[in-house]
Write an enzyme that holds these catalytic residues in place. Sequence first.
Site, PDB file in Angstrom:
ATOM      1  N   ASP A  17       0.819  -1.208   0.000  1.00  0.00           N
ATOM      2  CA  ASP A  17       0.000   0.000   0.000  1.00  0.00           C
ATOM      3  C   ASP A  17       0.859   1.268   0.000  1.00  0.00           C
ATOM      4  O   ASP A  17       0.519   2.246   0.652  1.00  0.00           O
ATOM      5  CB  ASP A  17      -0.918  -0.028   1.238  1.00  0.00           C
ATOM      6  CG  ASP A  17      -1.989   1.056   1.183  1.00  0.00           C
ATOM      7  OD1 ASP A  17      -2.360   1.464   0.080  1.00  0.00           O
ATOM      8  OD2 ASP A  17      -2.444   1.493   2.254  1.00  0.00           O
ATOM      9  N   ASN A  67     -18.102  -4.720  -3.386  1.00  0.00           N
ATOM     10  CA  ASN A  67     -17.648  -3.619  -2.532  1.00  0.00           C
ATOM     11  C   ASN A  67     -16.240  -3.145  -2.908  1.00  0.00           C
ATOM     12  O   ASN A  67     -15.677  -2.279  -2.245  1.00  0.00           O
ATOM     13  CB  ASN A  67     -17.685  -4.020  -1.062  1.00  0.00           C
ATOM     14  CG  ASN A  67     -16.820  -5.244  -0.760  1.00  0.00           C
ATOM     15  OD1 ASN A  67     -16.075  -5.725  -1.605  1.00  0.00           O
ATOM     16  ND2 ASN A  67     -16.948  -5.764   0.453  1.00  0.00           N
ATOM     17  N   CYS A 127     -19.992 -13.500  -5.822  1.00  0.00           N
ATOM     18  CA  CYS A 127     -20.917 -12.553  -5.192  1.00  0.00           C
ATOM     19  C   CYS A 127     -22.372 -12.873  -5.561  1.00  0.00           C
ATOM     20  O   CYS A 127     -23.294 -12.576  -4.795  1.00  0.00           O
ATOM     21  CB  CYS A 127     -20.592 -11.124  -5.616  1.00  0.00           C
ATOM     22  SG  CYS A 127     -19.191 -10.398  -4.738  1.00  0.00           S
ATOM     23  N   CYS A 132     -13.797   3.016   7.508  1.00  0.00           N
ATOM     24  CA  CYS A 132     -15.154   2.455   7.539  1.00  0.00           C
ATOM     25  C   CYS A 132     -15.083   0.990   7.107  1.00  0.00           C
ATOM     26  O   CYS A 132     -14.402   0.656   6.141  1.00  0.00           O
ATOM     27  CB  CYS A 132     -16.069   3.236   6.599  1.00  0.00           C
ATOM     28  SG  CYS A 132     -17.770   2.589   6.512  1.00  0.00           S
TER      29      CYS A 132
END
Length: 304
Positions: free
Chosen positions: A127, A148, A181, A235
Amino acid sequence: MTHTLFIKQLASELGFDHCGIAKAVQLDEDARRLETWLNKGMHGNMQYMENHFDKRIDPRKLVDGAQSVITLLFNYFPSAQQREDAPRISKYAYGHDYHEVIRAKLKTLLLRMQEHIGPVQGRGFVDSAPVLERSWAQRSGLGWIGKNGNLIHKQAGSFFFIATLITDIALEYDSPVGDYCGTCTRCLDACPTEALVAPGVVDGSKCISYFTIELKDQLIPDKMKGQFDNWMFGCDTCQDVCPWNRFSKAHQEAEFTPIPAILNFTTKDWEELTEEAFKDIFRHSPLKRSKFAGIRRNINFLSD
């Protein structure tokens, strides 16, 4: 094959939960998606997303002679949760900063490869560079990109850090898996700010993580009032509601043991926190990324 097995066994010994390998090539389809995403302004004020476009889509521009992209997943799902009455913090930030922890493991992995295999050249990323980690994880069979936008592993869910090691040796490559999914839309329906604008497409400029972490030195727009569902740093909503995360198991990494204050602080504790105490308590925490001023801004935004 011998080198591949050695690398995967070593990754496991270092604490990585899953390891997959893909051939280093230019990601043409991802390039088109990224260009569209940027052109629509979905990166908000994250100008760095516009930089090094060529390197993002081609690992051979990051490592000379790159042949293989090794992707590693490291579980961060905690065994304990915050108080329900406190400002909410994304689970990845409960313990020590993952950049420091995983970067050290990547360095060890590359060093051991060089000792065992020979003059291997490579660079590890977590990252921190223009690398499309999720795309490489998908190409190397570690899961699929869910609605998502997160990588989902069929047996373990999505609460993972993704690390990447680009190297100049040829290895045995894994095959992608399917998308599982199905017709589920729980993440799309649950997103507090409607940042999931289409399956697999996150409008970063609407995401709570963007406002609470990435939006540096700026006030959060008043139009977002009442939409944060008490999230103070990051979140997890789209992951918390995902059925695949019923398979999540608590991590075993001591460095990710939750900082006691994160589990025990009340709203009052956060509101009364001084800058000196913040720097001491969270000196090894991802929360320092937002600095004291950013945390104070986020808390004030939730309480106004």
